[in-house]
Design a protein around this motif. Structure first.
Motif, PDB file in Angstrom:
ATOM      1  N   ARG A 268     -12.213  -8.841   0.206  1.00 47.21           N
ATOM      2  CA  ARG A 268     -11.457  -7.820  -0.515  1.00 47.21           C
ATOM      3  C   ARG A 268     -11.599  -6.504   0.227  1.00 47.21           C
ATOM      4  O   ARG A 268     -12.648  -6.198   0.786  1.00 47.21           O
ATOM      5  N   ILE A 269     -10.531  -5.715   0.226  1.00 48.20           N
ATOM      6  CA  ILE A 269     -10.576  -4.409   0.860  1.00 48.20           C
ATOM      7  C   ILE A 269     -10.559  -3.331  -0.218  1.00 48.20           C
ATOM      8  O   ILE A 269      -9.700  -3.334  -1.108  1.00 48.20           O
ATOM      9  N   THR A 270     -11.524  -2.429  -0.140  1.00 45.91           N
ATOM     10  CA  THR A 270     -11.643  -1.350  -1.111  1.00 45.91           C
ATOM     11  C   THR A 270     -11.127  -0.064  -0.484  1.00 45.91           C
ATOM     12  O   THR A 270     -11.554   0.324   0.608  1.00 45.91           O
ATOM     13  N   THR A 271     -10.193   0.595  -1.195  1.00 48.19           N
ATOM     14  CA  THR A 271      -9.599   1.843  -0.708  1.00 48.19           C
ATOM     15  C   THR A 271      -9.623   2.879  -1.815  1.00 48.19           C
ATOM     16  O   THR A 271      -9.996   2.580  -2.961  1.00 48.19           O
ATOM     17  N   ALA A 272      -9.186   4.088  -1.504  1.00 45.38           N
ATOM     18  CA  ALA A 272      -9.112   5.147  -2.503  1.00 45.38           C
ATOM     19  C   ALA A 272      -8.057   4.856  -3.566  1.00 45.38           C
ATOM     20  O   ALA A 272      -8.055   5.480  -4.625  1.00 45.38           O
ATOM     21  N   LEU A 273      -7.162   3.879  -3.304  1.00 43.84           N
ATOM     22  CA  LEU A 273      -6.120   3.553  -4.265  1.00 43.84           C
ATOM     23  C   LEU A 273      -6.338   2.204  -4.937  1.00 43.84           C
ATOM     24  O   LEU A 273      -5.444   1.688  -5.621  1.00 43.84           O
ATOM     25  N   GLY A 274      -7.528   1.620  -4.748  1.00 42.83           N
ATOM     26  CA  GLY A 274      -7.820   0.357  -5.405  1.00 42.83           C
ATOM     27  C   GLY A 274      -8.377  -0.685  -4.446  1.00 42.83           C
ATOM     28  O   GLY A 274      -8.556  -0.435  -3.254  1.00 42.83           O
ATOM     29  N   THR A 275      -8.662  -1.859  -5.003  1.00 40.52           N
ATOM     30  CA  THR A 275      -9.209  -2.983  -4.231  1.00 40.52           C
ATOM     31  C   THR A 275      -8.189  -4.116  -4.201  1.00 40.52           C
ATOM     32  O   THR A 275      -7.581  -4.441  -5.234  1.00 40.52           O
ATOM     33  N   PHE A 276      -8.032  -4.711  -3.013  1.00 38.56           N
ATOM     34  CA  PHE A 276      -6.983  -5.703  -2.824  1.00 38.56           C
ATOM     35  C   PHE A 276      -7.499  -6.876  -2.000  1.00 38.56           C
ATOM     36  O   PHE A 276      -8.432  -6.729  -1.203  1.00 38.56           O
ATOM     37  N   ASP A 277      -6.870  -8.036  -2.172  1.00 37.24           N
ATOM     38  CA  ASP A 277      -7.232  -9.201  -1.372  1.00 37.24           C
ATOM     39  C   ASP A 277      -6.922  -8.939   0.100  1.00 37.24           C
ATOM     40  O   ASP A 277      -5.886  -8.366   0.438  1.00 37.24           O
ATOM     41  N   ALA A 278      -7.855  -9.363   0.967  1.00 35.38           N
ATOM     42  CA  ALA A 278      -7.689  -9.171   2.412  1.00 35.38           C
ATOM     43  C   ALA A 278      -7.995 -10.476   3.129  1.00 35.38           C
ATOM     44  O   ALA A 278      -8.977 -10.578   3.874  1.00 35.38           O
ATOM     45  N   PRO A 279      -7.174 -11.511   2.923  1.00 33.95           N
ATOM     46  CA  PRO A 279      -7.449 -12.816   3.537  1.00 33.95           C
ATOM     47  C   PRO A 279      -7.447 -12.727   5.062  1.00 33.95           C
ATOM     48  O   PRO A 279      -6.616 -12.062   5.665  1.00 33.95           O
ATOM     49  N   GLY A 280      -8.423 -13.410   5.649  1.00 36.31           N
ATOM     50  CA  GLY A 280      -8.474 -13.476   7.110  1.00 36.31           C
ATOM     51  C   GLY A 280      -9.213 -12.342   7.777  1.00 36.31           C
ATOM     52  O   GLY A 280      -9.418 -12.372   8.998  1.00 36.31           O
ATOM     53  N   LEU A 281      -9.648 -11.345   7.011  1.00 38.11           N
ATOM     54  CA  LEU A 281     -10.371 -10.219   7.599  1.00 38.11           C
ATOM     55  C   LEU A 281     -11.870 -10.389   7.370  1.00 38.11           C
ATOM     56  O   LEU A 281     -12.311 -10.722   6.268  1.00 38.11           O
ATOM     57  N   ALA A 282     -12.642 -10.141   8.412  1.00 39.36           N
ATOM     58  CA  ALA A 282     -14.100 -10.304   8.336  1.00 39.36           C
ATOM     59  C   ALA A 282     -14.733  -9.151   7.577  1.00 39.36           C
ATOM     60  O   ALA A 282     -14.258  -8.014   7.618  1.00 39.36           O
ATOM     61  N   ALA A 283     -15.807  -9.466   6.878  1.00 40.16           N
ATOM     62  CA  ALA A 283     -16.545  -8.440   6.148  1.00 40.16           C
ATOM     63  C   ALA A 283     -16.982  -7.333   7.099  1.00 40.16           C
ATOM     64  O   ALA A 283     -17.456  -7.587   8.199  1.00 40.16           O
ATOM     65  N   GLY A 284     -16.763  -6.088   6.666  1.00 43.56           N
ATOM     66  CA  GLY A 284     -17.156  -4.942   7.467  1.00 43.56           C
ATOM     67  C   GLY A 284     -16.153  -4.540   8.527  1.00 43.56           C
ATOM     68  O   GLY A 284     -16.343  -3.541   9.225  1.00 43.56           O
ATOM     69  N   SER A 285     -15.065  -5.298   8.671  1.00 51.19           N
ATOM     70  CA  SER A 285     -14.089  -4.978   9.714  1.00 51.19           C
ATOM     71  C   SER A 285     -13.295  -3.733   9.341  1.00 51.19           C
ATOM     72  O   SER A 285     -13.131  -3.385   8.175  1.00 51.19           O
ATOM     73  N   SER A 286     -12.784  -3.056  10.366  1.00 55.88           N
ATOM     74  CA  SER A 286     -11.978  -1.854  10.169  1.00 55.88           C
ATOM     75  C   SER A 286     -10.571  -2.277   9.767  1.00 55.88           C
ATOM     76  O   SER A 286      -9.898  -3.018  10.487  1.00 55.88           O
ATOM     77  N   ALA A 287     -10.132  -1.844   8.599  1.00 56.03           N
ATOM     78  CA  ALA A 287      -8.840  -2.287   8.085  1.00 56.03           C
ATOM     79  C   ALA A 287      -8.205  -1.180   7.260  1.00 56.03           C
ATOM     80  O   ALA A 287      -8.811  -0.131   6.993  1.00 56.03           O
ATOM     81  N   CYS A 288      -6.975  -1.411   6.858  1.00 56.31           N
ATOM     82  CA  CYS A 288      -6.252  -0.437   6.050  1.00 56.31           C
ATOM     83  C   CYS A 288      -5.201  -1.170   5.228  1.00 56.31           C
ATOM     84  O   CYS A 288      -4.931  -2.355   5.443  1.00 56.31           O
ATOM     85  N   ILE A 289      -4.599  -0.458   4.280  1.00 53.88           N
ATOM     86  CA  ILE A 289      -3.458  -0.995   3.556  1.00 53.88           C
ATOM     87  C   ILE A 289      -2.242  -0.121   3.866  1.00 53.88           C
ATOM     88  O   ILE A 289      -2.370   1.056   4.211  1.00 53.88           O
ATOM     89  N   ALA A 290      -1.067  -0.744   3.767  1.00 47.22           N
ATOM     90  CA  ALA A 290       0.191  -0.020   3.917  1.00 47.22           C
ATOM     91  C   ALA A 290       1.013  -0.248   2.665  1.00 47.22           C
ATOM     92  O   ALA A 290       1.129  -1.383   2.183  1.00 47.22           O
ATOM     93  N   ILE A 291       1.603   0.825   2.131  1.00 49.78           N
ATOM     94  CA  ILE A 291       2.424   0.741   0.919  1.00 49.78           C
ATOM     95  C   ILE A 291       3.799   1.304   1.251  1.00 49.78           C
ATOM     96  O   ILE A 291       3.911   2.467   1.672  1.00 49.78           O
ATOM     97  N   ARG A 292       4.831   0.498   1.107  1.00 48.76           N
ATOM     98  CA  ARG A 292       6.191   0.958   1.357  1.00 48.76           C
ATOM     99  C   ARG A 292       6.640   1.882   0.217  1.00 48.76           C
ATOM    100  O   ARG A 292       6.345   1.629  -0.958  1.00 48.76           O
ATOM    101  N   PRO A 293       7.364   2.952   0.546  1.00 49.53           N
ATOM    102  CA  PRO A 293       7.735   3.936  -0.493  1.00 49.53           C
ATOM    103  C   PRO A 293       8.633   3.376  -1.586  1.00 49.53           C
ATOM    104  O   PRO A 293       8.584   3.854  -2.724  1.00 49.53           O
ATOM    105  N   GLU A 294       9.439   2.344  -1.283  1.00 52.10           N
ATOM    106  CA  GLU A 294      10.297   1.769  -2.318  1.00 52.10           C
ATOM    107  C   GLU A 294       9.515   0.975  -3.350  1.00 52.10           C
ATOM    108  O   GLU A 294      10.042   0.624  -4.411  1.00 52.10           O
ATOM    109  N   HIS A 295       8.245   0.688  -3.060  1.00 53.17           N
ATOM    110  CA  HIS A 295       7.409  -0.041  -4.007  1.00 53.17           C
ATOM    111  C   HIS A 295       6.592   0.886  -4.904  1.00 53.17           C
ATOM    112  O   HIS A 295       5.834   0.417  -5.768  1.00 53.17           O
ATOM    113  N   VAL A 296       6.736   2.193  -4.698  1.00 51.71           N
ATOM    114  CA  VAL A 296       6.023   3.178  -5.520  1.00 51.71           C
ATOM    115  C   VAL A 296       6.978   3.673  -6.607  1.00 51.71           C
ATOM    116  O   VAL A 296       8.084   4.146  -6.319  1.00 51.71           O
ATOM    117  N   LEU A 297       6.557   3.533  -7.867  1.00 54.51           N
ATOM    118  CA  LEU A 297       7.410   3.846  -9.006  1.00 54.51           C
ATOM    119  C   LEU A 297       6.714   4.838  -9.936  1.00 54.51           C
ATOM    120  O   LEU A 297       5.479   4.984  -9.914  1.00 54.51           O
TER     121      LEU A 297
END
Length: 342
Positions: free
Chosen positions: A250-279
């Motif tokens: 799971r990836i923990t960010t300032a906007l919540g925690t999300f599933d991160a399949p395939g990413l190793a624990a402790g790895s450098s990662a990020c989330i991307a949110i498309r603007p049309e999905h923000v309501l």
């Protein structure tokens, strides 16, 4: 399906500058491939190598199974449409379209008939006897397209062909290019830095950056599930939020925690949110910092409470009552969040 074009391990250097770095790519028959990337990404250099205008430092180009790497432009089964169209001003439109056939030694009556047929396909059958200066920019672009297609190339190469057109005409020509490509069935390879143009035209998008392919595939997949952070930000807009991956995937960010399949624990990662999905709706309390009216929607930038370094982008309805300084609540579907390696 056997690839029509196979680009195998192509590299290109100019002095100490590495412009292409071990690029491999397959282009299918009848496809519309768009090479997309910023200036300096290597897309135009790759197109020039495909057309035979440059010899690569390493690697090879196969077209229809034949090694064309060292073959001159006039001898390979390609034709190129350039941004400036390069029409002969002293020749009629028909003469311009028939020029390639004339160089091939085709008899006058046959090349005239073929030129007329091709002008009909691009919607300019009444322009045969006109001179290029009598045509609009969009019409000259179609003449250049007809001239390239009349010699029946296996692959048509287009070097930012719509770059000189205004926005309305460019969108019209996008529709016409796609329709013509479907009609003739020739594989098109088109270079652009315009993401909207790429998505309007392509059934195969190749995103390039610093001489490498960042991502490639159908435009819907590349946009919805980009393979890299660069592809996510270049193929449209995204809010990028860094995070930390835990042992549970799971990836923990300032906007919540999300599933991160395939990413190793402790790895450098990020989330991307498309603007049309923000309501607008119960969720993240935010302060609007910018509103841009875009006709059918408002492009809104907001800072979430407790996350001053994040600029959350949203495409809200044109009638949304938001302005700079407005306090709003925003939400998004966690299933639409894109998880990426940094």
């Amino acid at each position: 399906m056997t690839a029509l074009v196979s680009i195998e391990g192509i590299s290109q250097s100019f002095g100490q500058a590495r412009v292409l770095d071990n690029v491999s790519l397959a282009i299918q028959p009848g496809s519309y491939t768009v090479l997309l990337g910023p200036s300096g990404s290597g897309k135009t250099t790759l197109l020039s190598i495909l057309g035979g205008f440059l010899q690569p430092s390493a690697g090879r180009v196969l077209i229809a199974g034949k090694d064309c790497t060292a073959m001159a432009p006039a001898h390979r089964p390609t034709a190129t449409v350039f941004q400036d169209y390069a029409l002969f001003p002293h020749m009629s439109v028909g003469g311009n379209v028939a020029f390639g056939l004339r160089m091939q030694g085709v008899a006058k009556a046959e090349r005239t008939a073929k030129a007329r047929d091709m002008l009909r396909i691009v919607g300019l059958d009444q322009a045969f006897d006109k001179k290029p200066h009598q045509l609009s920019g969009g019409q000259r672009q179609r003449v250049a397209l007809a001239r390239a297609l009349v010699v029946q190339p296996a692959v048509l190469l287009l070097d930012e062909p719509l770059g000189a057109l205004d926005l309305k005409l460019r969108r019209q020509m996008q529709d016409e290019l796609k329709a013509i490509q479907k009609r003739v069935g020739t594989a098109f390879v088109h270079v652009t830095h315009d993401q909207e143009e790429a998505m309007a035209l392509a059934d195969h998008i190749v995103v390039m950056n610093h001489g490498r392919i960042e991502d490639q595939g159908p435009p819907e997949r590349v946009y919805a599930r980009p393979a890299t952070r660069f592809a996510a930000t270049f193929m449209g807009e995204s809010t990028i939020v860094p995070g930390t991956v835990d042992a549970q995937g799971r990836i923990t960010t300032a906007l919540g925690t999300f599933d991160a399949p395939g990413l190793a624990a402790g790895s450098s990662a990020c989330i991307a949110i498309r603007p049309e999905h923000v309501l607008i709706g119960p969720g993240i309390r935010s302060t609007v910092t910018d509103v841009v009216y875009q006709g059918s929607f408002k492009r809104v930038t907001a800072i979430p409470a407790g996350a001053p370094d994040i600029r959350l982008l949203a495409k809200l309805p044109a009638g949304a009552a938001v302005q700079e300084g407005t306090e709003i609540s925003l939400r998004f579907d966690p299933g639409e969040v894109i998880v990426l390696r940094n």
